[in-house]
Design an enzyme around this catalytic site. Structure first.
Site, PDB file in Angstrom:
ATOM      1  N   ARG A 189      45.368  16.980   3.774  1.00 57.93           N
ATOM      2  CA  ARG A 189      43.947  16.794   3.476  1.00 57.93           C
ATOM      3  C   ARG A 189      43.679  15.451   2.823  1.00 57.93           C
ATOM      4  O   ARG A 189      42.612  14.859   2.999  1.00 57.93           O
ATOM      5  CB  ARG A 189      43.460  17.929   2.565  1.00 57.93           C
ATOM      6  CG  ARG A 189      41.962  17.891   2.255  1.00 57.93           C
ATOM      7  CD  ARG A 189      41.544  19.094   1.434  1.00 57.93           C
ATOM      8  NE  ARG A 189      42.271  19.185   0.186  1.00 57.93           N
ATOM      9  CZ  ARG A 189      41.958  18.516  -0.921  1.00 57.93           C
ATOM     10  NH1 ARG A 189      40.951  17.661  -0.927  1.00 57.93           N
ATOM     11  NH2 ARG A 189      42.653  18.686  -2.032  1.00 57.93           N
ATOM     12  N   HIS A 204      54.455  27.633  -7.086  1.00 55.61           N
ATOM     13  CA  HIS A 204      53.292  26.823  -7.438  1.00 55.61           C
ATOM     14  C   HIS A 204      52.833  27.149  -8.861  1.00 55.61           C
ATOM     15  O   HIS A 204      52.899  28.311  -9.287  1.00 55.61           O
ATOM     16  CB  HIS A 204      52.129  27.091  -6.474  1.00 55.61           C
ATOM     17  CG  HIS A 204      52.085  26.138  -5.322  1.00 55.61           C
ATOM     18  ND1 HIS A 204      52.116  26.538  -4.002  1.00 55.61           N
ATOM     19  CD2 HIS A 204      51.988  24.778  -5.292  1.00 55.61           C
ATOM     20  CE1 HIS A 204      52.044  25.475  -3.214  1.00 55.61           C
ATOM     21  NE2 HIS A 204      51.964  24.399  -3.978  1.00 55.61           N
ATOM     22  N   CYS A 264      53.869  20.157  -0.802  1.00 60.43           N
ATOM     23  CA  CYS A 264      54.584  21.334  -1.304  1.00 60.43           C
ATOM     24  C   CYS A 264      55.191  22.127  -0.150  1.00 60.43           C
ATOM     25  O   CYS A 264      56.376  22.449  -0.159  1.00 60.43           O
ATOM     26  CB  CYS A 264      53.637  22.206  -2.126  1.00 60.43           C
ATOM     27  SG  CYS A 264      53.155  21.456  -3.708  1.00 60.43           S
ATOM     28  N   GLU A 305      56.024  31.475  -3.751  1.00 63.86           N
ATOM     29  CA  GLU A 305      55.717  31.367  -2.325  1.00 63.86           C
ATOM     30  C   GLU A 305      56.708  32.172  -1.480  1.00 63.86           C
ATOM     31  O   GLU A 305      57.900  32.198  -1.759  1.00 63.86           O
ATOM     32  CB  GLU A 305      55.729  29.906  -1.886  1.00 63.86           C
ATOM     33  CG  GLU A 305      54.703  29.035  -2.594  1.00 63.86           C
ATOM     34  CD  GLU A 305      53.272  29.430  -2.285  1.00 63.86           C
ATOM     35  OE1 GLU A 305      53.050  30.140  -1.276  1.00 63.86           O
ATOM     36  OE2 GLU A 305      52.374  29.024  -3.045  1.00 63.86           O
TER      37      GLU A 305
END
Length: 213
Positions: A89, A166, A142, A79
């Site tokens: 979510r 990730h 994350c 990332e």
């Protein structure tokens, strides 16, 4: 060189989290010249950053690499940027589900990783495993932890470097084979390559790693 690797506990009804399985495997065979410690982080918005800060201070790490699951991605993704936004979510493991809230009230809009992200990607590819630069860590735990890490390092730990990686699902998480996956030992091998690149690279590679969308 002291390195801290963190992974997450399972969440979302899963019995495993590949980040923690791979981190533990990587801990068993660190690169030469690296003192590697690990920490398990909870999937909890109200606790994860505090646990991370404690682990950073306890380890005295020079480099901190947090690791999380990105189900559906086909390879390791290093990332590049963390944003100051929680927009969950799904609820965390205690039912907390922040929507459109800052990770750190009054903090900067974003932080860039201080890892050599492109060199890390190249190291994984050199090990024969798929990897790419990612420009979004999502808006769940994350990114929350990634932003919290960079804010902590920026606020009072000059010289220490950090970032986020990730990892894909494990094969046992997708028994139907309808989504990409990677064995835990392959993920651990990739993490070892990333650690090596992070501690030996002072200037990142100057090559394309961007995306059109």
């Amino acid at each position: 060189m002291r390195v801290l690797l963190t992974g997450f506990e399972p969440f979302g009804g899963s019995a495993v989290n590949p980040s923690w399985q791979a981190v533990r495997l990587a801990e068993a065979a660190p690169p030469e010249g690296v003192s590697l410690t690990t920490a398990l982080l909870p999937v909890l918005f109200h606790d994860a950053i505090a646990r991370l800060r404690a682990a950073v201070e306890e380890s005295g790490a020079d480099v901190v690499i947090c690791v999380g699951q990105a189900g559906g991605r086909a390879g390791m993704t290093v990332e590049r940027v963390a944003v100051n936004l929680d927009d969950a979510r799904i609820p965390d493991n205690k039912g907390v589900q922040p929507v459109d809230e800052p990770v750190v009230a009054g903090g900067p809009a974003a932080y860039f990783s201080t890892l050599p992200v492109k060199a890390c990607v190249a190291a994984v590819r050199d090990a024969g495993l798929p990897a790419s630069v990612s420009h979004t860590a999502g808006t769940y735990l994350c990114n929350h932890v990634f932003y919290g890490l960079m804010h902590h390092l920026e606020s009072g730990r000059p010289g220490r470097r950090g970032g986020f990686v990730h990892v894909p699902y494990l094969p046992e998480q997708v028994p139907d084979g309808d989504k990409p996956s990677m064995p835990a030992r392959s993920v651990a091998e990739a993490l070892t390559a990333i650690v090596s690149a992070a501690v030996t690279t002072t200037e990142d590679l100057k090559e394309t790693g961007g995306a059109l969308h």
